[in-house]
Scaffold this motif. Structure first.
Motif, short mmCIF file in Angstrom:
data_model
loop_
_atom_site.label_atom_id
_atom_site.label_comp_id
_atom_site.label_asym_id
_atom_site.label_seq_id
_atom_site.Cartn_x
_atom_site.Cartn_y
_atom_site.Cartn_z
N ARG A 81 -73.93 -26.04 56.37
CA ARG A 81 -74.89 -24.94 56.22
C ARG A 81 -74.24 -23.74 55.55
NH1 ARG A 81 -79.76 -23.54 55.01
NH2 ARG A 81 -80.71 -21.91 56.30
N ALA A 82 -73.03 -23.40 55.97
CA ALA A 82 -72.33 -22.26 55.37
C ALA A 82 -72.04 -22.52 53.90
CB ALA A 82 -71.04 -21.99 56.13
N ALA A 83 -71.59 -23.72 53.58
CA ALA A 83 -71.28 -24.05 52.18
C ALA A 83 -72.54 -23.99 51.31
CB ALA A 83 -70.63 -25.43 52.10
N GLU A 84 -73.67 -24.44 51.84
CA GLU A 84 -74.93 -24.36 51.09
C GLU A 84 -75.26 -22.91 50.75
OE1 GLU A 84 -77.90 -26.11 53.54
OE2 GLU A 84 -77.08 -28.15 53.38
N ARG A 85 -75.13 -22.04 51.74
CA ARG A 85 -75.43 -20.62 51.53
C ARG A 85 -74.48 -20.01 50.49
NH1 ARG A 85 -80.17 -18.11 53.06
NH2 ARG A 85 -80.81 -18.70 55.16
N LEU A 86 -73.20 -20.34 50.61
CA LEU A 86 -72.21 -19.75 49.71
C LEU A 86 -72.40 -20.26 48.28
CD1 LEU A 86 -69.24 -20.00 52.18
CD2 LEU A 86 -70.12 -17.86 51.22
N ARG A 87 -72.73 -21.53 48.11
CA ARG A 87 -73.00 -22.06 46.77
C ARG A 87 -74.22 -21.40 46.15
NH1 ARG A 87 -72.78 -27.29 49.30
NH2 ARG A 87 -70.64 -28.10 49.32
N ALA A 88 -75.16 -20.97 46.98
CA ALA A 88 -76.38 -20.32 46.50
C ALA A 88 -76.18 -18.84 46.19
CB ALA A 88 -77.49 -20.49 47.53
N ALA A 94 -68.14 -14.46 50.55
CA ALA A 94 -68.95 -14.84 49.40
C ALA A 94 -68.04 -15.54 48.41
CB ALA A 94 -69.60 -13.62 48.76
N ASN A 95 -68.64 -16.24 47.47
CA ASN A 95 -67.88 -16.92 46.42
C ASN A 95 -67.07 -15.88 45.64
OD1 ASN A 95 -66.97 -18.29 44.15
ND2 ASN A 95 -68.95 -19.18 43.63
N ASP A 97 -67.92 -15.35 41.94
CA ASP A 97 -69.31 -14.95 41.63
C ASP A 97 -69.42 -13.43 41.75
OD1 ASP A 97 -72.04 -14.34 41.66
OD2 ASP A 97 -72.58 -16.17 42.74
N GLU A 98 -69.43 -12.74 40.63
CA GLU A 98 -69.42 -11.28 40.62
C GLU A 98 -70.63 -10.70 41.36
OE1 GLU A 98 -69.13 -7.63 37.36
OE2 GLU A 98 -68.84 -9.73 36.74
N LYS A 99 -71.81 -11.29 41.18
CA LYS A 99 -73.01 -10.78 41.84
C LYS A 99 -72.92 -10.96 43.36
CE LYS A 99 -76.21 -11.38 37.97
NZ LYS A 99 -77.46 -12.06 37.49
N ALA A 100 -72.40 -12.09 43.81
CA ALA A 100 -72.27 -12.32 45.25
C ALA A 100 -71.31 -11.32 45.87
CB ALA A 100 -71.82 -13.75 45.51
N VAL A 101 -70.19 -11.06 45.19
CA VAL A 101 -69.20 -10.10 45.70
C VAL A 101 -69.80 -8.70 45.72
CG1 VAL A 101 -66.93 -9.08 45.33
CG2 VAL A 101 -67.26 -11.52 44.98
N ALA A 102 -70.61 -8.37 44.72
CA ALA A 102 -71.25 -7.05 44.69
C ALA A 102 -72.12 -6.84 45.91
CB ALA A 102 -72.07 -6.90 43.41
N ARG A 103 -72.74 -7.90 46.39
CA ARG A 103 -73.59 -7.79 47.59
C ARG A 103 -72.74 -7.46 48.82
NH1 ARG A 103 -77.96 -6.82 49.11
NH2 ARG A 103 -78.47 -8.62 50.41
N ILE A 104 -71.50 -7.95 48.89
CA ILE A 104 -70.61 -7.58 49.99
C ILE A 104 -70.44 -6.07 50.03
CG2 ILE A 104 -68.25 -7.69 50.86
CD1 ILE A 104 -68.06 -10.54 49.89
N PHE A 105 -70.12 -5.49 48.88
CA PHE A 105 -69.92 -4.04 48.82
C PHE A 105 -71.20 -3.30 49.25
CE2 PHE A 105 -66.38 -5.35 46.18
CZ PHE A 105 -65.43 -4.35 46.38
N GLU A 106 -72.34 -3.81 48.81
CA GLU A 106 -73.61 -3.17 49.12
C GLU A 106 -73.92 -3.23 50.62
OE1 GLU A 106 -78.39 -3.85 48.20
OE2 GLU A 106 -76.89 -4.84 46.95
N ILE A 107 -73.80 -4.41 51.22
CA ILE A 107 -74.15 -4.58 52.62
C ILE A 107 -73.21 -3.80 53.53
CG2 ILE A 107 -74.19 -6.26 54.53
CD1 ILE A 107 -76.66 -6.39 52.78
N LYS A 108 -71.93 -3.80 53.22
CA LYS A 108 -70.95 -3.11 54.05
C LYS A 108 -70.95 -1.60 53.82
CE LYS A 108 -66.72 -4.59 54.41
NZ LYS A 108 -66.42 -4.55 55.86
N GLY A 109 -71.48 -1.15 52.68
CA GLY A 109 -71.30 0.24 52.30
C GLY A 109 -69.85 0.49 51.95
N ARG A 110 -69.21 -0.50 51.33
CA ARG A 110 -67.78 -0.47 51.04
C ARG A 110 -67.52 0.33 49.76
NH1 ARG A 110 -63.70 -3.96 52.74
NH2 ARG A 110 -61.89 -4.25 51.35
N PRO A 111 -66.55 1.25 49.80
CA PRO A 111 -66.22 1.98 48.56
C PRO A 111 -65.79 1.02 47.46
CG PRO A 111 -65.20 3.01 50.47
CD PRO A 111 -65.76 1.70 50.95
N ALA A 112 -66.20 1.31 46.23
CA ALA A 112 -65.91 0.41 45.11
C ALA A 112 -64.44 0.34 44.78
CB ALA A 112 -66.70 0.87 43.87
#
Length: 335
Positions: free
Chosen positions: A20-27, A43-44, A47-62
């Motif tokens: 299940r986790a691998a399916e989500r990460l591949r998507a 996240a993968n 995958d630049e877009k997937a990593v960008a979502r990490i920053f967004e969800i966490k509120g992580r400084p760029a």
């Protein structure tokens, strides 16, 4: 968003959660996964877009880079532009485990992962679940701690859900993290190697592999940052945290008075000089052992926050190499 929580406590559940986790990460989704240090928001890493979502969800400084997690040395080598013999020696000694190696960034790693820098932090974690997921995916995972930026890192699935429930699709419950604080980060792009972030693999252990040369400690935080965990304020509870050393109950209360601490909302976490509860909100005790303390400290901070602490007073750790990572986390949490 509904957050699914999957258990892993039987072989069947473990295997199903890996799939299940691998399916989500591949998507291109994010998944909170257990590691032996703390839980990671994965996240993968390619995958630049997937990593960008990490920053967004966490509120992580760029400008705060993310460690890349791998499942073997060959995968680690594909993340780096060069791989010195010293990296092989360190990997043989400490991987899988709580050591991150900073190396020149390979072309496959997107710039967002390394916050615009020329280096990448790579780690082979010891937890069997994240290992299995990376092997199933076939790609490395970018995985900072699964919490809101600057808050206490999570060491169990409940901590993750408290901060990120409803924000991410999946949390995998792999039990309590057994190291309890983030990995040691060692920069191999400088000579001698430099510890950017101390952890439970400390300088004396590293020196045995570094031809008996103790690694240097970072004196200042270079820009761009080469490692996470270097921002002045990090790992912080909602309550105000202070680190104190006291001789006895009277000395402790005198220091609290000077700090204008409201004693009725003050939670004390001690390991050696245990005060009487008295009018304090609560006194808890963590064993005077660095490894046991590291396993327990974040959970204690989470618990104090949940109980409504206004202040958290932590007894200062010993000034020895074994406690350096713990002292670093407490210093940043108190900033």
């Amino acid at each position: 968003m509904t957050t699914e929580i999957l258990s892993t406590h039987t072989p069947t559940l473990f295997a199903a959660a890996v799939q299940r986790a691998a399916e989500r990460l591949r998507a291109g989704d994010m998944v909170a996964l257990p590691t032996e240090t703390v839980y990671g928001l994965a996240a993968n890493a390619l995958d630049e877009k997937a990593v960008a979502r990490i920053f967004e969800i966490k509120g992580r400084p760029a400008n705060n880079p993310i460690i890349v997690h791998v499942a073997d040395v060959d995968m680690a080598k594909r993340c780096a532009r060069t791989w010195p013999p010293l990296a092989d020696n360190l990997a043989r000694a400490f991987w899988p485990g709580p050591l991150t190696l900073v190396l020149p960034r390979g072309r496959a790693i997107p710039e967002i992962v390394v916050a615009g820098g020329a280096t990448v932090g790579v780690r082979w974690p010891a937890h069997p679940f994240i290992q299995a997921v990376i092997r199933e995916c076939g790609f490395p995972l970018a995985a900072p701690s699964a919490n809101l930026s600057s808050r206490i890192s999570p060491t169990n699935a409940g901590h993750v859900h408290e901060q990120l429930g409803g924000k991410i699709p999946l949390i995998v419950d792999g039990g309590q993290s057994q190291v309890g604080i983030e990995s040691t980060v060692l920069d191999l792009t400088v000579s001698p190697p430099q510890v950017l972030r101390p952890g439970m693999i400390h300088g004396e252990s590293l020196a045995a592999v570094l031809e008996n040369r103790a690694p240097q400690s970072a004196r200042r935080e270079a820009q761009p940052l080469r490692s996470p965990g270097l921002l002045p304020k990090h790992y912080s509870p909602r309550a105000k945290l202070v680190v104190l050393q006291w001789r006895d109950d009277g000395d402790l209360h005198s220091q609290l008075s000077i700090l204008n601490v409201r004693v009725a909302t003050c939670f004390v976490i001690a390991h050696t000089c245990i005060p009487a509860a008295g009018d304090l909100a609560e006194v808890s005790v963590i064993p005077h052992d660095a490894e046991a303390f590291a396993r327990a400290i974040y959970a204690e901070l989470h618990r104090c926050d949940a109980a409504g602490a206004g202040w958290i007073v932590v007894e200062a750790p010993p000034e020895t190499p074994a406690w350096a990572g713990i002292a670093d986390r407490l210093r940043r949490a108190a900033a």
